[in-house]
Design a protein around this motif. Structure first.
Motif, short mmCIF file in Angstrom:
data_model
loop_
_atom_site.label_atom_id
_atom_site.label_comp_id
_atom_site.label_asym_id
_atom_site.label_seq_id
_atom_site.Cartn_x
_atom_site.Cartn_y
_atom_site.Cartn_z
N LYS A 51 37.04 39.46 -16.66
CA LYS A 51 37.36 39.24 -15.25
C LYS A 51 36.15 38.60 -14.59
CE LYS A 51 35.95 43.87 -13.90
NZ LYS A 51 36.29 45.10 -13.25
N LEU A 52 36.40 37.80 -13.58
CA LEU A 52 35.34 37.08 -12.88
C LEU A 52 35.14 37.70 -11.51
CD1 LEU A 52 33.45 34.58 -12.96
CD2 LEU A 52 35.28 33.33 -11.84
N LEU A 53 33.91 38.10 -11.23
CA LEU A 53 33.56 38.67 -9.93
C LEU A 53 32.63 37.68 -9.22
CD1 LEU A 53 32.77 42.24 -11.23
CD2 LEU A 53 34.84 41.51 -10.08
N LEU A 54 33.00 37.30 -8.01
CA LEU A 54 32.23 36.32 -7.24
C LEU A 54 31.71 36.97 -5.98
CD1 LEU A 54 34.85 33.50 -7.67
CD2 LEU A 54 32.60 33.54 -8.74
N ASN A 55 30.49 36.62 -5.60
CA ASN A 55 29.86 37.18 -4.41
C ASN A 55 30.45 36.52 -3.17
OD1 ASN A 55 28.14 38.17 -2.43
ND2 ASN A 55 26.35 38.06 -3.74
N GLY A 56 30.99 37.33 -2.26
CA GLY A 56 31.61 36.82 -1.04
C GLY A 56 30.63 36.27 -0.04
N LYS A 57 29.33 36.51 -0.23
CA LYS A 57 28.33 35.98 0.69
C LYS A 57 27.99 34.52 0.39
CE LYS A 57 26.43 40.44 1.79
NZ LYS A 57 25.31 41.35 1.74
N VAL A 58 28.44 34.02 -0.75
CA VAL A 58 28.26 32.62 -1.10
C VAL A 58 29.44 31.84 -0.51
CG1 VAL A 58 28.09 30.97 -3.00
CG2 VAL A 58 27.07 33.22 -3.23
N TYR B 169 34.22 27.52 -9.82
CA TYR B 169 34.37 28.62 -10.77
C TYR B 169 35.74 29.28 -10.66
CZ TYR B 169 29.49 27.89 -11.73
OH TYR B 169 28.31 27.32 -12.10
N ILE B 170 36.35 29.23 -9.47
CA ILE B 170 37.71 29.74 -9.31
C ILE B 170 38.69 28.88 -10.10
CG2 ILE B 170 39.56 30.07 -7.64
CD1 ILE B 170 37.39 30.93 -5.61
N THR B 171 38.55 27.56 -10.00
CA THR B 171 39.44 26.66 -10.75
C THR B 171 39.20 26.80 -12.25
OG1 THR B 171 37.88 24.83 -10.47
CG2 THR B 171 39.69 24.97 -8.91
N LEU B 172 37.96 27.03 -12.64
CA LEU B 172 37.65 27.24 -14.05
C LEU B 172 38.31 28.52 -14.55
CD1 LEU B 172 35.91 26.04 -16.37
CD2 LEU B 172 34.12 27.61 -15.67
N ALA B 173 38.25 29.57 -13.75
CA ALA B 173 38.88 30.84 -14.14
C ALA B 173 40.40 30.69 -14.23
CB ALA B 173 38.53 31.93 -13.13
#
Length: 153
Positions: free
Chosen positions: A65-72, A80-84
């Protein structure tokens, strides 16, 4: 009911459920260090170029699973969302108001894998060492340029 159970129930009611390693979970965007495959810092996520190593890890670990920092900013996260989505990996944008972390992306599994080296670093391209020019070559070039300037007008 014993006194200890009542105290525990009150404590949980006031402070919430007890968490295991809360600092570690805050740092790694809600997961444990032992589950992490690879991480990128916020600065690395903001770079215009996509890290191809992340794509390789996504291809290898389909159950991650991919976790992304919402502050970015989302404009930086989109690549990275499209890659996932290309590798059918679920992603989540984590906004942690309590804890600060310098991580921008965490690719992790649901179970422990205990990977040793999880931080990606950009490999710096080694420039060939410049050989020092001897003084007499510099003098020769200087004299040639001076001579060409005289002939030019």
């Amino acid at each position: 009911m014993s006194r200890l159970n009542v105290d525990e129930i009150l404590h949980q009611g006031i402070h919430g459920k007890k968490e295991i390693k809360p600092d570690e979970k805050k740092k790694f965007l809600g997961t444990f260090r032992e589950r992490v495959i690879v991480v990128l810092t916020q600065a690395q996520v903001r770079e215009t170029k996509l890290y191809e190593e992340v794509a390789g890890f996504m291809n290898e670990h389909k159950d991650a699973k991919l976790l992304l920092n919402g502050k970015v900013d989302v404009s930086h996260l989109n690549k990275y969302i499209t890659l996932a989505s290309r590798y059918h990996i679920p992603y989540k944008i984590v906004i942690n108001k309590e804890g600060e972390t310098n991580l921008g992306l965490v690719l992790a599994k649901e179970y422990a894998i205990d990977k040793e080296d999880i931080y990606l670093t950009k490999k710096k391209v080694q420039k060939p060492a410049r050989t020092k020019v001897k003084w007499y070559f510099k003098l020769y070039r200087f004299l040639i340029r001076k001579q060409k300037k005289r002939k030019a007008p």
